[in-house]
Design an enzyme around this catalytic site. Structure first.
Site, PDB file in Angstrom:
ATOM      1  N   ASN A   9      35.138  36.802  32.171  1.00  0.00           N
ATOM      2  CA  ASN A   9      34.467  37.061  33.601  1.00  0.00           C
ATOM      3  C   ASN A   9      35.123  38.680  34.005  1.00  0.00           C
ATOM      4  OD1 ASN A   9      33.996  37.716  36.432  1.00  0.00           O
ATOM      5  ND2 ASN A   9      35.653  36.043  36.819  1.00  0.00           N
ATOM      6  N   TRP A  10      33.793  39.910  33.864  1.00  0.00           N
ATOM      7  CA  TRP A  10      33.998  41.231  34.079  1.00  0.00           C
ATOM      8  C   TRP A  10      34.151  41.015  35.438  1.00  0.00           C
ATOM      9  CZ3 TRP A  10      30.109  43.780  30.554  1.00  0.00           C
ATOM     10  CH2 TRP A  10      29.819  43.185  28.888  1.00  0.00           C
ATOM     11  N   LYS A  11      34.351  40.932  36.132  1.00  0.00           N
ATOM     12  CA  LYS A  11      34.730  40.535  37.957  1.00  0.00           C
ATOM     13  C   LYS A  11      33.687  42.325  38.658  1.00  0.00           C
ATOM     14  CE  LYS A  11      38.687  38.656  37.342  1.00  0.00           C
ATOM     15  NZ  LYS A  11      40.157  38.049  37.459  1.00  0.00           N
ATOM     16  N   HIS A  94      34.591  31.505  41.987  1.00  0.00           N
ATOM     17  CA  HIS A  94      36.542  31.873  42.167  1.00  0.00           C
ATOM     18  C   HIS A  94      37.076  31.548  43.052  1.00  0.00           C
ATOM     19  CE1 HIS A  94      38.824  34.980  40.126  1.00  0.00           C
ATOM     20  NE2 HIS A  94      38.095  34.806  38.538  1.00  0.00           N
ATOM     21  N   GLU A  96      38.813  34.375  43.753  1.00  0.00           N
ATOM     22  CA  GLU A  96      39.066  35.421  44.824  1.00  0.00           C
ATOM     23  C   GLU A  96      37.764  35.407  45.235  1.00  0.00           C
ATOM     24  OE1 GLU A  96      38.184  38.036  40.897  1.00  0.00           O
ATOM     25  OE2 GLU A  96      40.401  37.677  40.392  1.00  0.00           O
ATOM     26  N   GLU A 166      41.944  27.222  36.659  1.00  0.00           N
ATOM     27  CA  GLU A 166      43.022  28.599  36.638  1.00  0.00           C
ATOM     28  C   GLU A 166      42.796  28.538  37.983  1.00  0.00           C
ATOM     29  OE1 GLU A 166      39.380  31.559  35.460  1.00  0.00           O
ATOM     30  OE2 GLU A 166      39.151  31.921  37.550  1.00  0.00           O
ATOM     31  N   GLY A 172      44.858  37.158  36.527  1.00  0.00           N
ATOM     32  CA  GLY A 172      45.630  38.124  36.225  1.00  0.00           C
ATOM     33  C   GLY A 172      46.789  38.911  36.945  1.00  0.00           C
ATOM     34  N   SER A 212      45.315  34.847  32.397  1.00  0.00           N
ATOM     35  CA  SER A 212      46.004  35.782  32.208  1.00  0.00           C
ATOM     36  C   SER A 212      45.755  35.022  30.382  1.00  0.00           C
ATOM     37  CB  SER A 212      47.381  35.859  32.209  1.00  0.00           C
ATOM     38  OG  SER A 212      47.438  36.842  33.541  1.00  0.00           O
ATOM     39  N   GLY A 233      39.238  36.603  32.396  1.00  0.00           N
ATOM     40  CA  GLY A 233      38.928  38.546  33.312  1.00  0.00           C
ATOM     41  C   GLY A 233      39.140  39.277  32.065  1.00  0.00           C
ATOM     42  N   GLY A 234      40.910  39.887  32.619  1.00  0.00           N
ATOM     43  CA  GLY A 234      41.223  41.476  32.064  1.00  0.00           C
ATOM     44  C   GLY A 234      40.980  41.328  30.293  1.00  0.00           C
TER      45      GLY A 234
HETATM   46  C1  PEP Z   1      39.855  34.900  35.698  1.00  0.00           C
HETATM   47  O1  PEP Z   1      39.244  36.442  36.792  1.00  0.00           O
HETATM   48  O2  PEP Z   1      39.090  34.386  35.918  1.00  0.00           O
HETATM   49  C2  PEP Z   1      41.216  35.319  35.687  1.00  0.00           C
HETATM   50  C3  PEP Z   1      41.807  34.002  34.471  1.00  0.00           C
HETATM   51  O3  PEP Z   1      41.858  36.611  34.916  1.00  0.00           O
HETATM   52  P1  PEP Z   1      43.016  36.678  33.816  1.00  0.00           P
HETATM   53  O4  PEP Z   1      42.090  37.019  32.651  1.00  0.00           O
HETATM   54  O5  PEP Z   1      42.594  38.339  34.482  1.00  0.00           O
HETATM   55  O6  PEP Z   1      43.887  36.156  34.661  1.00  0.00           O
END
Ligand code: PEP
Length: 250
Positions: A9-11, A94, A96, A166, A172, A212, A233-234
């Site tokens: 997920n590149w956000k 999500h 966010e 999640e 994040g 993460s 994400g990251g």
């Molecule tokens: C996400 O945005 O779905 C996520 C899990 O981010 P991260 O891996 O950065 O925690």
């Protein structure tokens, strides 16, 4: 049997040029991936990623959708647009979106139903906040979200749904759920799916963990029986890291 899916997920990261460059670098390196590989770029980057991913196993998804067929919804994407752009998945709910954009459980349900009706695979995100975990409400919160998201979903469509657990406190933050914590909640979700559908159907549904996930913890998470992939994400923003996740060792 259910498929394992590792999704990035590149956000709000990656311009079209950057997204295409990422895929061009990644695609020759994941031919033997033990899973389905999915990238969810920002909307404007989707066409460049779809084009670059042609001929590779990389699938593309959107990060958000609207349940209406079309109309006066400035800034939103319909399922027709997402499909026509070459996507097969869409992330729904999500944390966010819930936290910053007012996404509700009712909205998640409407979008899930619309995605399925349109032929898109929804990745439905659920998870508790730190306060909810500390108060011992994790299972209750997740149950509420899963039952709500799946209201009205037909058994024959159930296996197209992906559920991403999640925990909000792990997104994040660098703080990952332990494999045992992830497995405990995933087993609980599988139980809910068994009650909602039946055991055979529940066994077909891919349950991703997100929060993460990185090269140093992916193998132990993926070793758990009910962890069928990751939403990342990251660590999906660097080719080497994402390649390592996709090539996890179970
Ligand atoms: C996400 O945005 O779905 C996520 C899990 O981010 P991260 O891996 O950065 O925690």
């Amino acid at each position: 049997m259910r498929k394992t899916i590792i999704a990035g997920n590149w956000k709000m990261n990656m311009t079209p040029t950057q997204g295409a460059a990422f895929v061009n670098e990644l695609k020759g390196r994941i031919d033997n991936a033990p899973c389905e590989v999915l990238l969810c770029p920002p909307a404007i980057t989707i066409p460049a990623v779809v084009e670059a991913a042609k001929g590779s196993p990389i699938e593309v998804g959107a990060q958000e959708m609207h349940q209406a067929k079309g109309g006066a919804y400035t800034g939103k994407l319909s399922t027709d647009m997402i499909l026509d752009a070459g996507c097969s998945f869409v992330i729904i709910g999500h944390s966010e979106r819930r936290q910053y954009f007012g996404e509700t459980d009712a909205g998640v349900n409407l979008k899930t139903l619309k995605a399925l009706a349109a032929g898109l695979r929804p990745i439905v995100c659920v998870g508790e906040t730190l306060d909810e975990r500390d108060a011992g409400e994790t299972m209750h919160r997740v149950s509420f979200q899963v039952w709500g998201a799946l209201a009205g979903v037909k058994a024959e469509d159930a296996a197209k749904v992906v559920i991403a657990y999640e925990p909000v406190w792990a997104i994040g933050t660098g703080r990952t759920a332990t494999p045992e914590q992830a497995q405990e909640v995933h087993a609980h979700i599988r139980q809910i799916l068994t009650e909602r559908f039946d055991a055979a159907t529940a066994a077909e549904i891919t349950l991703q963990y997100g929060g993460s996930v990185k090269p140093s913890n992916v193998d132990e998470l993926m070793a758990k029986p009910d962890v069928d992939g990751a939403l990342v994400g990251g660590a999906s923003l660097k080719v080497e890291d994402f390649q390592r996740l996709v090539m996890f060792k179970a």
